[in-house]
Motif scaffolding. Structure first.
Motif, short mmCIF file in Angstrom:
data_model
loop_
_atom_site.label_atom_id
_atom_site.label_comp_id
_atom_site.label_asym_id
_atom_site.label_seq_id
_atom_site.Cartn_x
_atom_site.Cartn_y
_atom_site.Cartn_z
N THR A 16 -8.47 -0.26 -3.03
CA THR A 16 -8.53 1.05 -2.88
C THR A 16 -9.38 1.43 -1.63
O THR A 16 -10.46 0.95 -1.50
CB THR A 16 -9.14 1.62 -4.10
OG1 THR A 16 -10.40 1.34 -4.48
CG2 THR A 16 -8.42 1.34 -5.34
N PRO A 38 -6.72 9.04 -0.17
CA PRO A 38 -6.70 7.77 -1.12
C PRO A 38 -5.29 6.85 -0.65
O PRO A 38 -4.45 7.46 -0.77
CB PRO A 38 -6.49 8.17 -2.58
CG PRO A 38 -6.02 9.45 -2.42
CD PRO A 38 -6.32 10.24 -0.95
N ASN A 63 -10.44 4.99 1.03
CA ASN A 63 -10.30 6.21 1.14
C ASN A 63 -10.49 6.36 2.81
O ASN A 63 -11.65 6.09 3.42
CB ASN A 63 -11.50 7.08 0.49
CG ASN A 63 -11.32 8.57 0.70
OD1 ASN A 63 -11.26 8.98 1.77
ND2 ASN A 63 -11.55 9.56 -0.51
N PRO A 101 -4.68 -1.54 -8.73
CA PRO A 101 -4.75 -1.60 -7.66
C PRO A 101 -5.84 -2.49 -7.25
O PRO A 101 -6.83 -2.77 -7.80
CB PRO A 101 -5.34 -0.19 -7.15
CG PRO A 101 -4.71 0.61 -8.20
CD PRO A 101 -4.62 -0.27 -9.70
N ASN A 115 -4.13 3.29 -2.16
CA ASN A 115 -4.22 2.21 -3.12
C ASN A 115 -3.17 1.08 -2.97
O ASN A 115 -1.95 1.44 -2.74
CB ASN A 115 -3.68 2.72 -4.61
CG ASN A 115 -4.66 3.63 -5.05
OD1 ASN A 115 -6.01 3.43 -4.88
ND2 ASN A 115 -4.46 4.80 -5.69
N CYS A 116 -3.70 -0.12 -2.77
CA CYS A 116 -2.74 -1.28 -2.54
C CYS A 116 -2.80 -2.19 -3.56
O CYS A 116 -3.99 -2.57 -4.36
CB CYS A 116 -3.38 -1.94 -1.18
SG CYS A 116 -3.74 -0.95 0.03
N ASP A 117 -1.68 -2.73 -4.01
CA ASP A 117 -1.45 -3.75 -4.97
C ASP A 117 -1.36 -5.03 -4.39
O ASP A 117 -0.39 -5.25 -3.50
CB ASP A 117 -0.10 -3.39 -5.89
CG ASP A 117 -0.31 -2.29 -6.75
OD1 ASP A 117 -1.38 -2.00 -7.13
OD2 ASP A 117 0.69 -1.43 -6.66
N CYS A 121 0.80 -1.16 -0.07
CA CYS A 121 -0.03 0.12 -0.08
C CYS A 121 0.88 1.15 0.06
O CYS A 121 0.48 2.27 0.44
CB CYS A 121 -1.12 -0.15 1.45
SG CYS A 121 -2.05 -1.42 1.30
#
Length: 159
Positions: free
Chosen positions: A135, A142, A137, A132, A144-146, A42
Motif C-alpha cells: 500500500t 491511495p 500513498n 493488498p 493498493n497493490c496485490d 496495482c
C-alpha cells in the motif's frame, strides 16, 4: 633476553583478549537471497514485476522496492508513505513501513525504501496474497497493490 619475557606475556594476553572478543562478538546477520522479484497488480496504476532488495542487521531488516509502476507526475523525495506486507512461513505476516523514496520524474518507475521491519531468526518471508501486499500513498492518492506471484528465486530467509 630477560627483557623479552614481559613482552611475550603481554603479547599472549593481548592475543587471548582478541580471541575472546571474537567469541563473544555477534554473528553477522544475512538474509538470503539478497534480492527477489515478484509480480504486483496495482489497479489503474499498472503492475508488473518488482524487484525487492533485502538487508538485515540483527532483528532489524529493510526492503527497497523498485517497481514497474510509474508515476504520472514528478514526485518529491521522501513523500511516498508505503507498507509492504510479506507472509511468514508457518502463519502471520511481517510489515515493512516507511516514507523513503528518491525524487521521481514524471513517468519514472516508483522506487521506495528502505522500508523497515522486525524479523526473527529463521523467518521465511514471501509474497502476501490475502489482501493488498503493498500500500502506498502517493501525493494523497491511495495505491493498493496485490501480489500476483510468489518471490523468485524464493522467499527471504533471515538468519
Amino acid at each position: 633476553m630477560r627483557g623479552s619475557r614481559p613482552l611475550i606475556g603481554t603479547a599472549l594476553a593481548a592475543g587471548a583478549l582478541a580471541a575472546g572478543a571474537l567469541v563473544f562478538a555477534p554473528a553477522a546477520a544475512a538474509v538470503t537471497p539478497g534480492t527477489a522479484q515478484a509480480g504486483y497488480d496495482c489497479g489503474s496504476w499498472g503492475g508488473g514485476a518488482a524487484t525487492l532488495a533485502a538487508t538485515q542487521n540483527g532483528t532489524s531488516a529493510t526492503i527497497t522496492i523498485t517497481s514497474a509502476v510509474t508515476t504520472p507526475i514528478a514526485v518529491a523525495r521522501d513523500t511516498i508513505n508505503a507498507t509492504l506486507t510479506l507472509a511468514k512461513a508457518g502463519g502471520g505476516t511481517v510489515k515493512f513501513t516507511g516514507r523513503k523514496n528518491p525524487a521521481l520524474p514524471a513517468g519514472g518507475a516508483v522506487r521506495i525504501g528502505p522500508l523497515t521491519g522486525t524479523v526473527t531468526s529463521g523467518a521465511s518471508l514471501n509474497s502476501f496474497f490475502a489482501g493488498p501486499a503493498l500500500t502506498m500513498n502517493v501525493l494523497g492518492f491511495p495505491v493498493n497493490c496485490d501480489a500476483v506471484t510468489s518471490q523468485t528465486p524464493g522467499p527471504f530467509v533471515y538468519s
